[in-house]
Structures are given as structure tokens and as C-alpha cells.
Design a protein around this motif. Structure first.
Motif, short mmCIF file in Angstrom:
data_model
loop_
_atom_site.label_atom_id
_atom_site.label_comp_id
_atom_site.label_asym_id
_atom_site.label_seq_id
_atom_site.Cartn_x
_atom_site.Cartn_y
_atom_site.Cartn_z
N UNK A 26 27.95 34.33 57.26
CA UNK A 26 27.37 33.94 58.64
C UNK A 26 26.03 33.35 58.56
N UNK A 27 25.09 34.20 58.10
CA UNK A 27 23.72 33.60 57.81
C UNK A 27 23.56 32.59 56.96
N UNK A 28 24.41 32.67 55.87
CA UNK A 28 24.27 31.54 54.77
C UNK A 28 25.06 30.19 55.31
N UNK A 29 25.97 30.52 56.25
CA UNK A 29 27.08 29.44 56.33
C UNK A 29 27.69 29.14 55.25
N UNK A 30 28.22 30.33 54.75
CA UNK A 30 29.20 30.08 53.67
C UNK A 30 30.72 30.67 53.96
N UNK A 31 31.74 30.25 53.27
CA UNK A 31 33.01 30.82 53.90
C UNK A 31 33.23 32.35 53.20
N UNK A 32 33.46 33.03 54.05
CA UNK A 32 33.75 34.62 53.43
C UNK A 32 35.17 34.77 53.29
N UNK A 33 35.39 35.32 52.00
CA UNK A 33 36.83 35.65 51.23
C UNK A 33 36.92 36.92 51.30
N UNK A 34 37.70 37.62 52.29
CA UNK A 34 38.17 38.96 51.80
C UNK A 34 39.54 38.98 50.97
N UNK A 35 39.28 39.27 49.86
CA UNK A 35 40.31 39.17 48.84
C UNK A 35 41.34 40.37 49.11
N UNK A 36 40.94 41.61 49.47
CA UNK A 36 41.69 42.81 50.08
C UNK A 36 42.93 42.26 50.94
N UNK A 37 42.39 41.55 52.06
CA UNK A 37 43.42 40.96 52.81
C UNK A 37 44.53 40.14 52.15
N UNK A 38 44.29 39.46 51.25
CA UNK A 38 45.33 38.64 50.37
C UNK A 38 46.40 39.84 49.44
N UNK A 39 45.71 40.89 49.17
CA UNK A 39 46.56 41.81 48.46
C UNK A 39 47.56 42.57 49.62
N UNK A 40 46.83 42.67 50.75
CA UNK A 40 47.47 43.36 51.84
C UNK A 40 48.56 42.47 52.29
N UNK A 41 48.59 41.31 52.43
CA UNK A 41 49.54 40.32 52.86
C UNK A 41 50.74 40.38 51.86
N UNK A 42 50.55 40.53 50.59
CA UNK A 42 51.42 40.46 49.53
C UNK A 42 52.16 41.78 49.84
N UNK A 43 51.55 42.95 50.08
CA UNK A 43 52.09 44.24 50.25
C UNK A 43 52.75 44.28 51.47
N UNK A 44 52.72 43.50 52.57
CA UNK A 44 53.53 43.37 53.77
C UNK A 44 54.66 42.63 53.44
N UNK A 45 54.81 41.65 52.54
CA UNK A 45 55.71 41.03 52.12
C UNK A 45 56.75 41.93 51.30
N UNK A 46 56.19 42.74 50.47
CA UNK A 46 57.12 43.59 49.89
C UNK A 46 57.55 44.70 50.31
N UNK A 47 57.01 45.35 51.75
CA UNK A 47 57.24 46.25 52.40
C UNK A 47 58.54 45.62 53.40
N UNK A 48 58.36 44.26 53.90
CA UNK A 48 59.47 43.72 54.79
C UNK A 48 60.73 43.53 53.88
N UNK A 49 60.50 43.31 52.69
CA UNK A 49 61.69 43.03 51.86
C UNK A 49 62.26 44.46 51.15
N UNK A 50 61.74 45.51 51.83
CA UNK A 50 62.54 46.69 51.21
C UNK A 50 62.05 47.27 49.96
N UNK A 51 61.02 46.41 49.50
CA UNK A 51 60.77 46.98 47.91
C UNK A 51 60.09 48.41 47.91
N UNK A 52 60.24 49.18 47.16
CA UNK A 52 59.79 50.60 47.09
C UNK A 52 58.60 50.30 45.78
N UNK A 53 57.69 51.35 45.78
CA UNK A 53 56.36 51.00 45.28
C UNK A 53 56.62 51.35 43.81
#
Ligand code: DC
Length: 223
Positions: A25-52
Motif C-alpha cells: 500500500x505504501x509503495x503502491x506495489x502489487x501485493x501477492x499472497x502466494x499462500x492464497x494460491x495454494x489454498x485455492x488449489x487445495x479447495x479444488x482438490x477438496x471439491x473433487x473429493x481427493x484425499x490427502x
């Protein structure tokens, strides 16, 4: 001119995302939360009934997951096959699955490509586990932000309690230690401090003090 990149890595609960968001925010840069990307992938796996334990199914399901990032009013929005999943990826179930599925090399390579493409196009503050050590080895500033596991657990506990969510401090600490172990012991691109990263333990600092110190480091590096 090349893009400026700031990499903030460290274990869960060290305050990376709060710091990264404020810096962006202070630097006017783009913030990239890479954990959220791994979380979205995890949600996809859960939705597809994939076990860990089913890494074959996970790898096959990688091909049907399109994860992209956009920004709206300064907030990162994660799209999974076009759907905004920001509100669905912070559950305990997704936290656990993301910690497991992010050990998979195919999952990681898919996310890393996306992360590198973002950093090539924009000035970024990117937070995660392997940004300074693997994703952006030439990042202009690298911070390894950490705090004692007990302190991190207490912060998470206070956060949850403030939201009225009943939880156990012991359980949170146990989950944190388990995730720390998995994140730092996986074979491919584990959580490690990059050699040229600044080690920053904020156990005894408030989040505002942490932000000010790291901001100062970034300003110095920007010249
Ligand atoms: O930062 P987070 O808790 O939202 O991340 C969710 C999981 O994703 C975490 O268990 C570790 C993993 N992760 C990773 O392996 N590499 C990253 N760059 C970011 C997160």
C-alpha cells in the motif's frame, strides 16, 4: 526498466501478510499472497473429493484447475476456474489440505510459474515460504520473518477469540508446529531462509513496529 520485487518468507502466523499488504500500500506495489494460491488449489482438490494421500489424483486435478489473481480495491482476489474463492479458503480444512498439497512438486511448479509471471509484469511485494529462496532468487529485498511458535500461536488465538471463535491455544500451537515441520521438511522448495535474506524475529515486537522496521529496509534498498 526491471521491476522491483520484495520477498517476504517465513512460517505461518509470523505476520507476513499484514506486513506485505501494508508495504504494498505504501509503495503502491502489487501485493501477492502466494499462500492464497495454494489454498485455492487445495479447495479444488477438496471439491473433487481427493484425499490427502492421493498424489496421483492431485496431479491429474492440477490440469483442471485454473488459478488466477486479480486485484480489486487494493485487495487480492483469487479466482479458481473463474470463481472468486477469497471467502472459502481460510477454513481449517483448507489450511490443512494446502499444507499437504503444497508439498507436491507439480502443484508447486504450476503456482511458481504464475508467481514469476506476476513479478515480471509488476512491482510486487510477494509473501510465502519459498519466494526469496526459489521463486524470485533475484528479488531486490528478501526478508525472513519469523517469531517463536508460542508467540505465533497466541496471536492466532487472540485473533480468533476477538472474532468470537472458540478455540484452544494448545491445539493452535500444535497445528502451527505441525505446519512448520511440513513446510520446512518437504523435498521440493521447502521453507528456508535464503542466504541473502534479512532474518527478522518479531517475537518481541508489535505488528506496527515490525512494519516500520521492514519499511525502512525497503526504502533503503530502493535508494
Ligand atoms: O501462508 P498460508 O498459510 O496462507 O499458506 C497456506 C499453505 O501453503 C501453507 O501450509 C504452506 C503453503 N505455501 C507454500 O508451500 N509456499 C508458499 N509460497 C506459500 C504457501
Amino acid at each position: 526498466m526491471g521491476k522491483f520485487s520484495i520477498a517476504i518468507d517465513g512460517p505461518a502466523g509470523a505476520g507476513k501478510s499484514t506486513v506485505a499488504k501494508e508495504l504494498a500500500k505504501r509503495l503502491a506495489y502489487i501485493y501477492v499472497d502466494t499462500g492464497a494460491m495454494y489454498r485455492a488449489m487445495a479447495l479444488h482438490f477438496i471439491r473433487n473429493g481427493i484425499t490427502e494421500g492421493d498424489s496421483g489424483a492431485m496431479e491429474a486435478a492440477c490440469d483442471t484447475a485454473d488459478v488466477t489473481i486479480t486485484h480489486k480495491d487494493g485487495e487480492q482476489v483469487v479466482l479458481l476456474n473463474g470463481e472468486n474463492v477469497n471467502g472459502l479458503i481460510r477454513t481449517e480444512q483448507v489450511s490443512h489440505m494446502s499444507s499437504v498439497s503444497s508439498t507436491n512438486k507439480k502443484v508447486r511448479l504450476k503456482m511458481v510459474e504464475l508467481q514469476r509471471n506476476l513479478a515480471a509484469k509488476e512491482n510486487v511485494v510477494m509473501d510465502g515460504r519459498d519466494i526469496g529462496s526459489y521463486v524470485l532468487p533475484n528479488a531486490d529485498v528478501k526478508i525472513f520473518l519469523t517469531a517463536d511458535a508460542k508467540v505465533r500461536a497466541k496471536r492466532r488465538y487472540d485473533e480468533q477469540s476477538a472474532k468470537g471463535i472458540e478455540c484452544s491455544l494448545e491445539q493452535i500451537e500444535e497445528n502451527i508446529r505441525e505446519r512448520d515441520y511440513r513446510d520446512s521438511h518437504r523435498e521440493f522448495a521447502p521453507l528456508v531462509q535464503a542466504e541473502d535474506a534479512v532474518y527478522f524475529d518479531n517475537s518481541g515486537l508489535t505488528i506496527d513496529e515490525t512494519i516500520e522496521e521492514i519499511y525502512r529496509l525497503c526504502e533503503k534498498a530502493r535508494g
